[in-house]
Design a protein around this motif. Sequence first.
Motif, short mmCIF file in Angstrom:
data_model
loop_
_atom_site.label_atom_id
_atom_site.label_comp_id
_atom_site.label_asym_id
_atom_site.label_seq_id
_atom_site.Cartn_x
_atom_site.Cartn_y
_atom_site.Cartn_z
N LYS A 5 0.83 -1.21 0.00
CA LYS A 5 0.00 0.00 0.00
C LYS A 5 0.87 1.26 0.00
O LYS A 5 0.51 2.27 -0.61
CB LYS A 5 -0.92 0.00 1.22
N ILE A 6 1.99 1.21 0.71
CA ILE A 6 2.90 2.35 0.73
C ILE A 6 3.44 2.61 -0.67
O ILE A 6 3.45 3.75 -1.15
CB ILE A 6 4.05 2.12 1.73
N ALA A 7 3.90 1.56 -1.34
CA ALA A 7 4.43 1.70 -2.70
C ALA A 7 3.36 2.25 -3.64
O ALA A 7 3.63 3.15 -4.45
CB ALA A 7 4.96 0.36 -3.20
N GLU A 8 2.14 1.72 -3.53
CA GLU A 8 1.06 2.20 -4.38
C GLU A 8 0.77 3.68 -4.12
O GLU A 8 0.55 4.46 -5.05
CB GLU A 8 -0.21 1.38 -4.12
N GLY A 9 0.79 4.06 -2.84
CA GLY A 9 0.53 5.45 -2.48
C GLY A 9 1.56 6.40 -3.06
O GLY A 9 1.23 7.50 -3.51
N ILE A 10 2.82 5.98 -3.05
CA ILE A 10 3.88 6.82 -3.60
C ILE A 10 3.76 6.91 -5.12
O ILE A 10 3.88 7.99 -5.71
CB ILE A 10 5.26 6.28 -3.19
N LEU A 33 13.95 4.04 3.29
CA LEU A 33 13.10 5.14 2.86
C LEU A 33 12.91 5.01 1.35
O LEU A 33 13.89 4.91 0.61
CB LEU A 33 13.76 6.47 3.20
N ILE A 34 11.65 4.97 0.90
CA ILE A 34 11.39 4.84 -0.53
C ILE A 34 10.67 6.08 -1.06
O ILE A 34 9.92 6.73 -0.34
CB ILE A 34 10.57 3.57 -0.87
N ARG A 35 10.94 6.39 -2.32
CA ARG A 35 10.32 7.53 -2.98
C ARG A 35 10.35 7.29 -4.48
O ARG A 35 11.01 6.37 -4.96
CB ARG A 35 11.05 8.83 -2.64
N ARG A 36 9.63 8.13 -5.21
CA ARG A 36 9.62 8.00 -6.66
C ARG A 36 10.97 8.39 -7.25
O ARG A 36 11.55 9.40 -6.88
CB ARG A 36 8.53 8.87 -7.27
N LYS A 37 11.45 7.57 -8.18
CA LYS A 37 12.74 7.82 -8.80
C LYS A 37 12.70 9.02 -9.74
O LYS A 37 13.67 9.75 -9.89
CB LYS A 37 13.19 6.57 -9.55
N ASP A 38 11.52 9.23 -10.37
CA ASP A 38 11.43 10.27 -11.38
C ASP A 38 10.89 11.59 -10.85
O ASP A 38 10.60 12.50 -11.61
CB ASP A 38 10.52 9.80 -12.53
#
Length: 298
Positions: A130-135, A274-279
């Motif tokens: 869900k976290i990945a989808e949200g980001i 910590l994850i975030r969008r690469k682009d």
Amino acid sequence: MNIEQLEHVAEAAKAGSLTKAADHLHVSLSAISQSISKLEKELGVQLFIRNRQGTALTAEGIRIMEKAEKVLTAIGELKEEANRCSDTLTGDLKIGMIPGPINLLIDMVSAYKTDYPNVKVEIYEMGPVKIAEGILNNDLDIGLVLTSHSFAVQNHELIAEKILEGKMVAGVHKQSPLAKLDRISPEQLFKETLVLYNDDYIKKFAYDTLSPYGPIDVLFTTNNTEAIKRAVQSGVAVTLGMDYSFRSRSPYPNETVIPIEIDGADKEALHLALIRRKDKVPSLKVKEFMRRIHRELR
């Protein structure tokens, strides 16, 4: 072309419906429809396919939307830079987090809010998927998840930065006979009834570690951390989690659930990442929060 038109296009693409986009932006349906139509006419391309199922970007719309998102991000950074010049940041900061690490961040979040009172910090406890989808959907700015060599973030659109190394432990009630142990073997742990947080890594760890001894006795799996805590405190079950999830903070030093190390649990390095969008270039308020996480937890 203006900023409002780009915002309308971005929201329509995200919502998949002009009606939903209008509701989210608090404007009329006709206003957002006319805004997008004018932009399509100006650019000379059709951005959306409209039908009964909703609104979807055309192939040309997808390419233009990628550019538009970069423009909107740059505009947001420009506004934040102006705010920083006046010693303030504003806006929303939305963070997705697996249960556990939040007890390590309370003081840091408090200090962040003191320094930037105009930033609204929202923290959502949820599973890594869900976290990945949200980001990816831009509903969250950043996330904190577990990663390891065999359980890494697979999505190529996300980037993961290791923050804190830890290991899986068993959480038991302080009056349990197990609390007297320094370590517990998988064979001993297999004999216990478990309550598990509904997290992919935790469930995988439980299965990989205990299933060689037979069917695992799981009382329930839930996203409700309080329910797990109550089950352990009542003595009916044992739980599993990261070691730092059980660290006590003042003024609450007398926790009734304590961690016991598990034999073999440290064979594979496990990290809070910590994850975030690469682009997507992080906004200034996100960069400042990330800087503090790296400083406090590393």
